[in-house]
Design an enzyme around this catalytic site. Structure first.
Site, PDB file in Angstrom:
ATOM      1  N   HIS A 296       3.413  -4.377  -5.106  1.00 37.87           N
ATOM      2  CA  HIS A 296       4.728  -3.091  -3.587  1.00 37.87           C
ATOM      3  C   HIS A 296       3.044  -2.285  -3.407  1.00 37.87           C
ATOM      4  O   HIS A 296       3.101  -1.284  -3.610  1.00 37.87           O
ATOM      5  CB  HIS A 296       4.322  -1.575  -5.776  1.00 37.87           C
ATOM      6  CG  HIS A 296       4.852  -0.249  -5.298  1.00 37.87           C
ATOM      7  ND1 HIS A 296       5.765  -0.726  -6.217  1.00 37.87           N
ATOM      8  CD2 HIS A 296       5.523   0.167  -4.163  1.00 37.87           C
ATOM      9  CE1 HIS A 296       6.940   0.909  -5.821  1.00 37.87           C
ATOM     10  NE2 HIS A 296       6.339   0.518  -4.983  1.00 37.87           N
TER      11      HIS A 296
ATOM     12  N   ARG B 164      13.130  -0.881  -4.127  1.00 37.65           N
ATOM     13  CA  ARG B 164      12.975  -0.719  -5.847  1.00 37.65           C
ATOM     14  C   ARG B 164      13.021  -1.811  -6.813  1.00 37.65           C
ATOM     15  O   ARG B 164      14.250  -2.401  -6.298  1.00 37.65           O
ATOM     16  CB  ARG B 164      13.817   0.988  -6.176  1.00 37.65           C
ATOM     17  CG  ARG B 164      13.291   1.875  -6.193  1.00 37.65           C
ATOM     18  CD  ARG B 164      11.904   2.444  -6.893  1.00 37.65           C
ATOM     19  NE  ARG B 164      11.159   3.162  -6.502  1.00 37.65           N
ATOM     20  CZ  ARG B 164      10.088   3.992  -5.381  1.00 37.65           C
ATOM     21  NH1 ARG B 164      10.191   2.946  -5.374  1.00 37.65           N
ATOM     22  NH2 ARG B 164       9.697   5.175  -5.077  1.00 37.65           N
TER      23      ARG B 164
HETATM   24  P1  NAP Z   1      15.441   7.609   3.312  1.00 39.42           P
HETATM   25  O1  NAP Z   1      14.799   8.712   4.472  1.00 39.42           O
HETATM   26  O2  NAP Z   1      16.240   8.989   2.063  1.00 39.42           O
HETATM   27  O3  NAP Z   1      16.691   6.988   3.691  1.00 39.42           O
HETATM   28  C1  NAP Z   1      17.817   6.980   2.623  1.00 39.42           C
HETATM   29  C2  NAP Z   1      19.130   5.138   3.719  1.00 39.42           C
HETATM   30  O4  NAP Z   1      19.879   4.693   2.086  1.00 39.42           O
HETATM   31  C3  NAP Z   1      19.536   7.093   3.816  1.00 39.42           C
HETATM   32  O5  NAP Z   1      20.042   6.738   5.317  1.00 39.42           O
HETATM   33  C4  NAP Z   1      21.458   6.567   3.153  1.00 39.42           C
HETATM   34  O6  NAP Z   1      22.433   6.566   4.202  1.00 39.42           O
HETATM   35  C5  NAP Z   1      21.408   5.261   3.027  1.00 39.42           C
HETATM   36  N1  NAP Z   1      22.055   5.011   1.350  1.00 39.42           N
HETATM   37  C6  NAP Z   1      21.792   5.666   0.549  1.00 39.42           C
HETATM   38  N2  NAP Z   1      22.873   5.654  -0.656  1.00 39.42           N
HETATM   39  C7  NAP Z   1      23.483   4.653  -0.070  1.00 39.42           C
HETATM   40  C8  NAP Z   1      24.282   4.180  -0.215  1.00 39.42           C
HETATM   41  N3  NAP Z   1      24.746   4.083  -1.531  1.00 39.42           N
HETATM   42  N4  NAP Z   1      25.495   3.820   0.528  1.00 39.42           N
HETATM   43  C9  NAP Z   1      24.374   2.912   2.095  1.00 39.42           C
HETATM   44  N5  NAP Z   1      23.621   3.852   2.005  1.00 39.42           N
HETATM   45  C10 NAP Z   1      22.581   4.420   1.151  1.00 39.42           C
HETATM   46  O7  NAP Z   1      14.353   6.570   2.046  1.00 39.42           O
HETATM   47  P2  NAP Z   1      13.308   6.258   2.504  1.00 39.42           P
HETATM   48  O8  NAP Z   1      12.209   7.108   3.069  1.00 39.42           O
HETATM   49  O9  NAP Z   1      13.407   5.525   3.927  1.00 39.42           O
HETATM   50  O10 NAP Z   1      12.962   5.445   2.275  1.00 39.42           O
HETATM   51  C11 NAP Z   1      13.917   4.124   1.560  1.00 39.42           C
HETATM   52  C12 NAP Z   1      13.138   3.862  -0.495  1.00 39.42           C
HETATM   53  O11 NAP Z   1      12.198   2.864   0.100  1.00 39.42           O
HETATM   54  C13 NAP Z   1      12.664   5.494  -1.254  1.00 39.42           C
HETATM   55  O12 NAP Z   1      13.473   6.140  -1.911  1.00 39.42           O
HETATM   56  C14 NAP Z   1      11.652   4.309  -2.087  1.00 39.42           C
HETATM   57  O13 NAP Z   1      12.775   3.082  -3.181  1.00 39.42           O
HETATM   58  C15 NAP Z   1      10.779   2.871  -0.702  1.00 39.42           C
HETATM   59  N6  NAP Z   1       9.721   3.066  -0.922  1.00 39.42           N
HETATM   60  C16 NAP Z   1       9.150   1.729  -1.422  1.00 39.42           C
HETATM   61  C17 NAP Z   1       7.933   1.595  -1.384  1.00 39.42           C
HETATM   62  C18 NAP Z   1       6.785   0.796  -0.921  1.00 39.42           C
HETATM   63  O14 NAP Z   1       5.745   0.266  -0.984  1.00 39.42           O
HETATM   64  N7  NAP Z   1       7.797  -0.582  -1.675  1.00 39.42           N
HETATM   65  C19 NAP Z   1       7.269   2.885   0.255  1.00 39.42           C
HETATM   66  C20 NAP Z   1       7.861   3.123   0.280  1.00 39.42           C
HETATM   67  C21 NAP Z   1       9.692   4.007  -0.532  1.00 39.42           C
HETATM   68  P3  NAP Z   1      22.434   8.658   5.173  1.00 39.42           P
HETATM   69  O15 NAP Z   1      21.363   8.127   5.576  1.00 39.42           O
HETATM   70  O16 NAP Z   1      23.849   8.193   5.053  1.00 39.42           O
HETATM   71  O17 NAP Z   1      22.143   9.013   3.844  1.00 39.42           O
END
Ligand code: NAP
Length: 310
Positions: A273, A225
């Site tokens: 994006h 983000r």
């Molecule tokens: P996810 O499955 O919810 O995983 C989030 C990861 O971040 C988890 O490993 C979590 O740790 C870790 N995390 C959260 N808060 C943290 C903190 N304070 N300190 C350290 N680690 C932390 O998310 P995802 O599906 O992989 O997606 C990640 C992000 O990518 C989305 O939220 C979105 O913003 C972005 N995204 C971007 C696009 C694009 O096209 N640019 C597309 C899709 C998504 P735990 O496992 O220990 O909970």
């Protein structure tokens, strides 16, 4: 069941209404703007809903985010508490992010921006870099997208490390946990990939203090983000030469305004994006499947944890 759909563009909303009508022919699918009796709406399918849009549906069973992140839903200060939020994730989204991360890590690893500059100057300039096992790449966030991207980088041969909130074990990836291990994770990290969710704890995490902990000439890739990044801190780190290059897929304001410095910056690659934009038809099928499962059981595997923010 009644589903109300909202996306910021009306034509997009109409497109999604038609798609979902085809996928859930026995359900009543409508745009939010066409809802006449809010009390009849069971599910809201949204991207960046406006303040108060969702609160008016008093009998809502669940909210569906048309994407992996739920920050755009939680941003509504009038969001009703306790309504489950279902993310839209899946193999398609993961595959796309793996491709994007591999592409841009390899590009920084092989110093393609410098090589392309040499071509523009008709300069036979050979850039020889260390092999991948001698290049340390760090992935912040080891969820669906982060863990999958870290795995691909490890398969290519990079020395990969990952950082998350709770402990993780991923083949070929050295893992670090929580704030207490962040500095150790960053130390020596030559290419940093951000795949954290946007939460109060991660907003502005890509800042001057963090950049200073990376080795000189580090490259930064932000595909999570825009609000993770402090724009001016990145510009200062590039100006000082501490950070060498950045690839940015997400921005504070999207579309990125034409006047923004990032567009013309020689050390920044801008993509709009697209690192993992879900293909709408695949996304629609996933959403329809999740809605059917949720409606039958009261839950589904993609329900996010709204209290922790992702
Ligand atoms: P996810 O499955 O919810 O995983 C989030 C990861 O971040 C988890 O490993 C979590 O740790 C870790 N995390 C959260 N808060 C943290 C903190 N304070 N300190 C350290 N680690 C932390 O998310 P995802 O599906 O992989 O997606 C990640 C992000 O990518 C989305 O939220 C979105 O913003 C972005 N995204 C971007 C696009 C694009 O096209 N640019 C597309 C899709 C998504 P735990 O496992 O220990 O909970």
């Amino acid at each position: 069941m009644t589903v109300a759909i909202y996306l910021p563009s009306q034509s997009n909303t109409d497109w999604w209404v038609t798609l979902m009508q085809g996928l859930l022919p026995d359900w009543d699918i409508t745009s939010m703007a066409s809802v006449t009796d809010p009390a009849t709406v069971d599910y809201a399918v949204v991207w960046q809903p406006r303040t108060g849009d969702i609160a008016k549906f008093e009998n809502l069973k669940a909210i569906v985010s048309v994407g992996a992140g739920i920050d755009h839903v939680l941003a509504d200060p009038e969001l009703p508490q306790g309504v489950p939020i279902i993310r839209t994730v899946g193999k398609d989204l993961t595959q796309r992010m793996q491709e994007y991360v591999a592409l841009h890590v390899l590009r920084h690893h092989r110093d393609m921006p410098r090589q392309l500059q040499a071509q523009a100057e008709k300069d036979w300039h050979s850039i020889v870099v260390p092999v991948a096992p001698r290049r340390t790449v760090g992935v912040m966030g080891l969820g669906n997208l982060g863990a999958a991207s870290a795995r691909v980088l490890a398969q290519i041969g990079f020395s990969v490390r990952g950082w998350s909130k709770s402990p993780k074990s991923i083949d070929g990836v050295e893992t670090f946990t929580g704030d207490s291990e962040l500095d150790e994770f960053l130390d020596g990290c030559e290419i940093l990939v951000n795949l954290l969710p946007l939460t109060p704890a991660t907003r502005g995490i890509l800042n001057a203090e963090l950049f200073a902990k990376l080795p000189k000439d580090a490259c930064v890739i932000n595909c999570a983000r825009g609000q993770h990044l402090v724009d001016d801190d990145l510009l200062a780190a590039l100006e000082s030469g501490h950070v060498k290059q950045a690839t940015l897929d997400v921005f504070h304001q999207e579309p990125l305004p034409p006047s923004h410095t990032f567009w013309d910056h020689p050390a920044i690659t801008v993509t709009p994006h697209i690192s993992s934009r879900i293909d709408a038809e695949t996304g629609g099928r996933l959403i329809a499947e999740n809605l059917k499962i949720f409606d039958a059981t009261g839950t589904c595997p993609d329900v996010a944890d709204a209290a922790r923010g992702y």
